[in-house]
Scaffold this active site. Structure first.
Site, PDB file in Angstrom:
ATOM      1  N   ARG A  19       9.937  -4.267   0.614  1.00 27.68           N
ATOM      2  CA  ARG A  19      11.090  -4.459  -0.265  1.00 27.68           C
ATOM      3  C   ARG A  19      10.899  -3.720  -1.588  1.00 27.68           C
ATOM      4  NH1 ARG A  19      12.491  -6.053  -5.393  1.00 27.68           N
ATOM      5  NH2 ARG A  19      10.870  -7.659  -5.308  1.00 27.68           N
ATOM      6  N   ASP A  20       9.984  -4.178  -2.398  1.00 27.59           N
ATOM      7  CA  ASP A  20       9.769  -3.584  -3.720  1.00 27.59           C
ATOM      8  C   ASP A  20       9.261  -2.155  -3.606  1.00 27.59           C
ATOM      9  OD1 ASP A  20       9.657  -3.478  -6.460  1.00 27.59           O
ATOM     10  OD2 ASP A  20       7.742  -4.504  -6.639  1.00 27.59           O
ATOM     11  N   HIS A 235       1.678  -9.864 -10.574  1.00 31.59           N
ATOM     12  CA  HIS A 235       2.310  -8.718  -9.924  1.00 31.59           C
ATOM     13  C   HIS A 235       2.139  -7.521 -10.862  1.00 31.59           C
ATOM     14  CE1 HIS A 235       5.928  -7.162  -7.476  1.00 31.59           C
ATOM     15  NE2 HIS A 235       5.726  -6.227  -8.391  1.00 31.59           N
ATOM     16  N   HIS A 237       1.699  -3.451 -11.800  1.00 29.24           N
ATOM     17  CA  HIS A 237       1.848  -2.037 -11.482  1.00 29.24           C
ATOM     18  C   HIS A 237       0.650  -1.298 -12.087  1.00 29.24           C
ATOM     19  CE1 HIS A 237       6.229  -1.681 -10.093  1.00 29.24           C
ATOM     20  NE2 HIS A 237       5.919  -2.966 -10.094  1.00 29.24           N
ATOM     21  N   CYS A 268       9.072   1.686 -11.045  1.00 29.17           N
ATOM     22  CA  CYS A 268      10.166   1.128 -11.824  1.00 29.17           C
ATOM     23  C   CYS A 268      11.131   2.252 -12.200  1.00 29.17           C
ATOM     24  CB  CYS A 268       9.643   0.439 -13.083  1.00 29.17           C
ATOM     25  SG  CYS A 268      10.962  -0.165 -14.166  1.00 29.17           S
ATOM     26  N   ASN A 277       3.332  -0.438  -7.488  1.00 31.91           N
ATOM     27  CA  ASN A 277       2.500  -1.631  -7.520  1.00 31.91           C
ATOM     28  C   ASN A 277       1.061  -1.271  -7.157  1.00 31.91           C
ATOM     29  OD1 ASN A 277       4.633  -3.925  -7.628  1.00 31.91           O
ATOM     30  ND2 ASN A 277       5.364  -2.566  -6.010  1.00 31.91           N
TER      31      ASN A 277
END
Length: 334
Positions: A19-20, A235, A237, A268, A277
């Site tokens: 997803r991300d 979480h 990055h 992002c 990430n």
């Protein structure tokens, strides 16, 4: 070993790559590839794999096939497969497609909230209360994400009290887990002395470089004052190469849930130069070295990473996968 004595014996890894990691890819990834990736990640032993997001295809074209992805995974029951639902409409669509867990996405930055989900922090929280209420009626767990917990690409450093406020609200409304996201990867693990901060800011100001963020420690201290530590995830990055260091510091503060993305996929779109990430392979390798149990098979995880990287036509963002891949290639020539 006394320094590492406070680290949890086991850590739950939440894989966010499908997803991300994929949501900002310009070229559409076929549904079959997404489904195969998720199945490979589950086969590696990952307990939670975030599958997709039920957002408007207008805003995230890459995830327009959310319904098809989830329906193709209905027989996968060896891992939890949560999906992101930005509003009540998205939640209802997710449930209709068979979702058993959902997630909502808030921000600690007012500017980022308006840029990312087109509303203020307080308006987003009001919207999410409706989602959580609907989920509770169906006994569906809701995970809460908070972005920009250390720094924002627009506002710069974010006060820990601001993060704590949003976390407290998400916990109060009923989120079963809250993930704290350093969205642009500017956090560091150290506690910097005030005079050092002033000196650093002065230097950066003279160089016309914006000051985006600081230490994750004060942020975690503020949040753990209002939310039980066992309900929190981190979480990170890896824009400045600090993600693993920040994870280690978080573990020492009692955090036992870590988000990561296979091969370091993602980024992002609102922050120039913000890389993806932290790579799941790198997190597993570090935790293995610390003697921390994850239940994840690193070899099978690397196969999943290799699968999606070959499809995307790029090198893995995981240093572990790259290094072990070279060792394996060399050994095969001997």
């Amino acid at each position: 070993m006394q320094l590492l004595g406070s680290i949890p014996g086991s850590v739950k890894i939440v894989e966010v790559g499908p997803r991300d990691g994929l949501q900002n890819e310009k070229d559409i990834v076929p549904t079959t590839i997404k489904v195969e990736l998720i199945k490979m990640l589950v086969a590696s032993g990952l307990p939670v794999v975030e599958a997709t997001s039920f957002v408007s295809p207008k805003w995230v074209p890459q995830l327009a096939d959310a319904k098809d992805v989830l329906e193709a995974l209905q027989n996968v029951d060896s891992a939890r497969l949560p999906v992101l639902t930005p509003n009540l409409k998205g939640f209802e669509a997710a449930i209709a497609a068979g979702a058993k867990e959902v997630a909502i996405f808030a921000s600690a930055s007012e500017s980022f909230s308006k840029a990312n989900i087109n509303c203020s922090i307080e308006d987003s929280l009001a919207r999410y209360r409706d989602v959580v209420l609907a989920a509770q009626k169906l006994s569906v767990p809701v995970r809460g994400y908070i972005s920009c917990v250390v720094g924002c690409p627009v506002e710069g450093a974010i006060p820990p009290s601001q993060v704590a406020h949003v976390a407290k609200e998400l916990y109060a409304m009923g989120c079963s887990e809250i993930s704290l996201g350093d969205t642009i990867g500017v956090g560091t693990p150290g506690v910097i002395l005030p005079h050092a901060i002033l000196l650093a800011e002065l230097i950066l100001y003279c160089l016309m470089i914006p000051v985006f963020g600081g230490s994750v420690i004060p942020m975690l201290e503020a949040v753990t004052d209002v939310v039980p530590v066992e309900k929190l995830a981190v979480h990170f990055h890896d824009t400045y190469g600090q993600a693993l260091s920040n994870i280690l510091a978080s573990l020492q503060m009692g955090i036992s849930i870590v988000d990561s993305s296979v091969s370091g996929l993602g980024g992002c779109p609102y922050a120039k130069g913000a890389s993806g990430n932290v790579a799941t392979e790198d997190v597993v390798y570090m935790l293995n070295g610390l003697g921390v149990s994850t239940g994840v098979d690193l070899v099978k995880l690397m196969l999943a990473g290799d699968f999606i990287c070959k499809f995307l036509g790029r090198q893995s963002g995981s240093k572990t996968a790259t290094a072990l891949g070279k060792i394996t290639a060399h050994a095969s020539k001997l």
